[in-house]
Design an enzyme around this catalytic site. Structure first.
Site, PDB file in Angstrom:
ATOM      1  CG  HIS A 103      -0.258  -0.179   2.521  1.00 45.32           C
ATOM      2  ND1 HIS A 103       0.109  -1.417   2.972  1.00 45.32           N
ATOM      3  CD2 HIS A 103       0.132   0.702   3.471  1.00 45.32           C
ATOM      4  CE1 HIS A 103       0.693  -1.299   4.156  1.00 45.32           C
ATOM      5  NE2 HIS A 103       0.728  -0.019   4.476  1.00 45.32           N
ATOM      6  CG  HIS A 105       0.871   5.270   4.276  1.00 46.19           C
ATOM      7  ND1 HIS A 105       0.045   5.206   5.369  1.00 46.19           N
ATOM      8  CD2 HIS A 105       1.624   4.138   4.316  1.00 46.19           C
ATOM      9  CE1 HIS A 105       0.294   4.090   6.054  1.00 46.19           C
ATOM     10  NE2 HIS A 105       1.249   3.419   5.431  1.00 46.19           N
TER      11      HIS A 105
HETATM   12  P1  5GP Z   1       1.790   0.383   7.426  1.00 44.36           P
HETATM   13  O1  5GP Z   1       2.147   0.538   8.891  1.00 44.36           O
HETATM   14  O2  5GP Z   1       1.757  -1.096   7.039  1.00 44.36           O
HETATM   15  O3  5GP Z   1       2.623   1.199   6.487  1.00 44.36           O
HETATM   16  O4  5GP Z   1       0.340   0.966   7.272  1.00 44.36           O
HETATM   17  C1  5GP Z   1      -0.807   0.256   7.594  1.00 44.36           C
HETATM   18  C2  5GP Z   1      -1.900   1.262   7.843  1.00 44.36           C
HETATM   19  O5  5GP Z   1      -3.133   0.572   7.811  1.00 44.36           O
HETATM   20  C3  5GP Z   1      -1.812   1.931   9.222  1.00 44.36           C
HETATM   21  O6  5GP Z   1      -1.588   3.320   9.043  1.00 44.36           O
HETATM   22  C4  5GP Z   1      -3.157   1.629   9.871  1.00 44.36           C
HETATM   23  O7  5GP Z   1      -3.726   2.744  10.521  1.00 44.36           O
HETATM   24  C5  5GP Z   1      -4.017   1.196   8.700  1.00 44.36           C
HETATM   25  N1  5GP Z   1      -5.021   0.212   9.036  1.00 44.36           N
HETATM   26  C6  5GP Z   1      -4.849  -0.937   9.755  1.00 44.36           C
HETATM   27  N2  5GP Z   1      -6.009  -1.616   9.848  1.00 44.36           N
HETATM   28  C7  5GP Z   1      -6.941  -0.874   9.169  1.00 44.36           C
HETATM   29  C8  5GP Z   1      -8.337  -1.055   8.910  1.00 44.36           C
HETATM   30  O8  5GP Z   1      -8.962  -2.033   9.322  1.00 44.36           O
HETATM   31  N3  5GP Z   1      -8.955  -0.082   8.192  1.00 44.36           N
HETATM   32  C9  5GP Z   1      -8.288   1.013   7.698  1.00 44.36           C
HETATM   33  N4  5GP Z   1      -8.979   1.900   7.003  1.00 44.36           N
HETATM   34  N5  5GP Z   1      -6.971   1.214   7.933  1.00 44.36           N
HETATM   35  C10 5GP Z   1      -6.303   0.281   8.658  1.00 44.36           C
END
Ligand code: 5GP
Ligand code: ZN
Length: 146
Positions: A103, A105
């Site tokens: 993903h 951001h």
């Molecule tokens: P990462 O830390 O892997 O770069 O980002 C994962 C993101 O997914 C985090 O910023 C977290 O807030 C978001 N996230 C985790 N679970 C969910 C969910 O169930 N729904 C949504 N909309 N975001 C989520």
């Protein structure tokens, strides 16, 4: 359905099994608000094809995904008028990844006191030009056809 896809939070969001605030969807790409809203409008853009990180991402999937990024970024800018935006992608837990479905951001930036910050640490520039050339060559020799 593979176990990876069945248990993945983002695959569940794509399938509608977990609710999300959807920003955009087409056959290949899904975009929705990050639950944590680091700043207002913080959006995640994901390929529908489950790949865990950048190292596994098919270049064609990446191309399709990235075509949408500036369009969604401009939509956020028009909606909320941020001054700037950070585009962030974490790969591996060491690098801050917590959901293992690739993903991007998009984090809109409003002012120097908003709730996100990112800075390269000050560092000593301790590579010679020759060492830089060696480092670049070591990477270049592993680049497969693009
Ligand atoms: P990462 O830390 O892997 O770069 O980002 C994962 C993101 O997914 C985090 O910023 C977290 O807030 C978001 N996230 C985790 N679970 C969910 C969910 O169930 N729904 C949504 N909309 N975001 C989520
Ligand atoms: Zn997934």
């Amino acid at each position: 359905m593979s176990d990876e896809t069945k248990d993945c939070i983002f695959c569940k969001i794509i399938r509608g099994e977990i609710p999300s605030a959807k920003v955009y969807e087409d056959d290949d790409v899904f975009a929705f608000l990050d639950l944590s809203q680091v700043t207002k409008g913080h959006t995640l853009i994901i390929p529908k094809k489950h790949e865990k990180d950048l190292f596994h991402l098919d270049p064609n999937v990446a191309a399709t995904l990235f075509r949408r990024v500036p369009v969604i970024a401009r939509a956020i800018k028009e909606a909320f008028h941020p001054v700037g935006m950070n585009l962030l992608n974490n790969n591996s837990s060491l690098a801050g990844q917590s959901v293992f479905h690739y993903h991007i951001h998009l984090i809109p930036r409003y002012d120097e006191n908003d709730t996100f910050s990112f800075q390269f640490q000050p560092h000593v520039d301790d590579y010679s030009n020759e060492q830089r050339a060696d480092i670049a060559a070591a990477i270049a020799e592993h680049i497969k056809s693009i």
